[in-house]
Write an enzyme that holds these catalytic residues in place. Structure first.
Site, short mmCIF file in Angstrom:
data_model
loop_
_atom_site.label_atom_id
_atom_site.label_comp_id
_atom_site.label_asym_id
_atom_site.label_seq_id
_atom_site.Cartn_x
_atom_site.Cartn_y
_atom_site.Cartn_z
N ASN A 51 -44.60 27.29 54.53
CA ASN A 51 -43.88 26.95 55.62
C ASN A 51 -44.41 25.42 55.65
O ASN A 51 -44.01 25.25 57.04
CB ASN A 51 -45.03 27.67 56.61
CG ASN A 51 -46.13 27.23 56.33
OD1 ASN A 51 -46.95 26.16 55.76
ND2 ASN A 51 -46.97 27.63 57.06
N HIS A 69 -46.84 23.60 55.03
CA HIS A 69 -48.42 22.75 55.08
C HIS A 69 -48.92 22.31 53.68
O HIS A 69 -47.90 22.29 53.12
CB HIS A 69 -49.55 24.07 55.34
CG HIS A 69 -49.69 25.35 54.41
ND1 HIS A 69 -50.31 26.62 54.85
CD2 HIS A 69 -49.24 24.57 53.22
CE1 HIS A 69 -50.63 26.95 53.59
NE2 HIS A 69 -49.88 26.41 52.65
N ASP A 71 -59.29 21.50 51.46
CA ASP A 71 -60.34 22.53 52.36
C ASP A 71 -60.75 23.09 51.29
O ASP A 71 -60.56 24.13 50.54
CB ASP A 71 -58.25 23.08 52.75
CG ASP A 71 -57.78 23.54 51.61
OD1 ASP A 71 -57.54 23.58 50.51
OD2 ASP A 71 -56.16 23.38 52.52
P1 PGA Z 1 -50.17 28.13 45.91
O1 PGA Z 1 -50.28 27.02 46.91
O2 PGA Z 1 -49.89 27.37 44.66
O3 PGA Z 1 -50.41 28.92 45.98
O4 PGA Z 1 -48.39 28.26 46.47
C1 PGA Z 1 -50.27 26.13 47.91
C2 PGA Z 1 -50.04 26.04 49.03
O5 PGA Z 1 -50.33 26.53 50.09
O6 PGA Z 1 -50.47 24.73 49.16
#
Ligand code: PGA
Length: 221
Positions: free
Chosen positions: A122, A124, A61
């Site tokens: 959440n 995702h 993404d």
């Molecule tokens: P993070 O993000 O590794 O910064 O916790 C994970 C994500 O949002 O997929």
């Protein structure tokens, strides 16, 4: 779920899996994450001085923002991996338009071999926020309030966090032959349990991984 004793162990275990993939299969196609969790894995991979000349990558993404901004995922990947390896610039890809062409690029020559994911608080995966269709493909999405809040730590203020992104879809990700989900910290434990052991529902995007037959989940505190 494999529980690692430390963040270093988590990072080197996933780096081992990437190293095996790119050494034993040539060419290899990888799906790559951003965020704080994979930073140790990228550092480990860079230090191993691997040969990336036959590796092709697809980032999961990108924010919809100036790609030269220091917090863009393009800048992140150049800084933490691409500019520190011998990967060919035309071998790494970020989601691009038309999205059908990006999808074709992934699907060509047999698709992604190894896709590495993080998970949001959440649920995702990539930027497929709760409510995303399990069939979804690469598209523009609105980021949820929770994600904007979680990611505001990377920006000077929450108002600077992009509100839109382009993400591979859940359908796109599920076509990878092997998936590794890495998660770090107590704040991820509850959602990991819900995603891995609860109902398979579009309200918890990561729960779709229960339907994939080659997934490994690695966690450290
Ligand atoms: P993070 O993000 O590794 O910064 O916790 C994970 C994500 O949002 O997929």
């Amino acid at each position: 779920m494999i529980v690692s004793k430390s963040y270093n162990e988590l990072s080197s275990t996933v780096a081992d899996m990437v190293e095996t993939q790119i050494k034993e299969h040539s060419p290899s196609k990888l799906g790559l994450p951003t965020g704080s969790t994979p930073l140790g894995m990228y550092e480990e991979l860079v230090n191993r001085k691997l040969d990336w000349s036959n590796t092709i990558t697809f980032n999961l993404d990108v924010y919809l923002m100036n790609i030269n901004h220091p917090e863009s995922y393009q800048s992140y990947m150049r800084k933490n991996l691409f500019d520190r390896t011998n990967i060919y610039p035309n071998h790494y890809h970020f989601p691009f338009r038309p999205f059908s062409a990006f999808e074709d690029k992934i699907a060509g020559s047999m698709g992604i071999d190894l896709c590495i994911l993080g998970i949001g608080t959440n649920g995702h995966i990539a930027f497929n926020e709760p409510g995303s269709s399990f069939q979804s493909r690469t598209r523009v999405v609105e980021l949820s309030e929770q994600t904007i809040k979680d990611n505001s730590r990377f920006f000077d203020s929450i108002d600077e966090v992009p509100t839109q992104a382009i993400t591979m879809g859940l359908g796109t990700i599920m076509e990878a032959k092997k998936i590794i989900l890495m998660a770090r910290g107590q704040s991820k434990l509850n959602i990991l349990n819900v995603a891995m052991n609860g109902e398979v529902t579009e309200d918890v995007p990561a729960s779709i991984l229960q339907n994939h037959d080659n997934v490994e989940v690695l966690y450290c505190e």
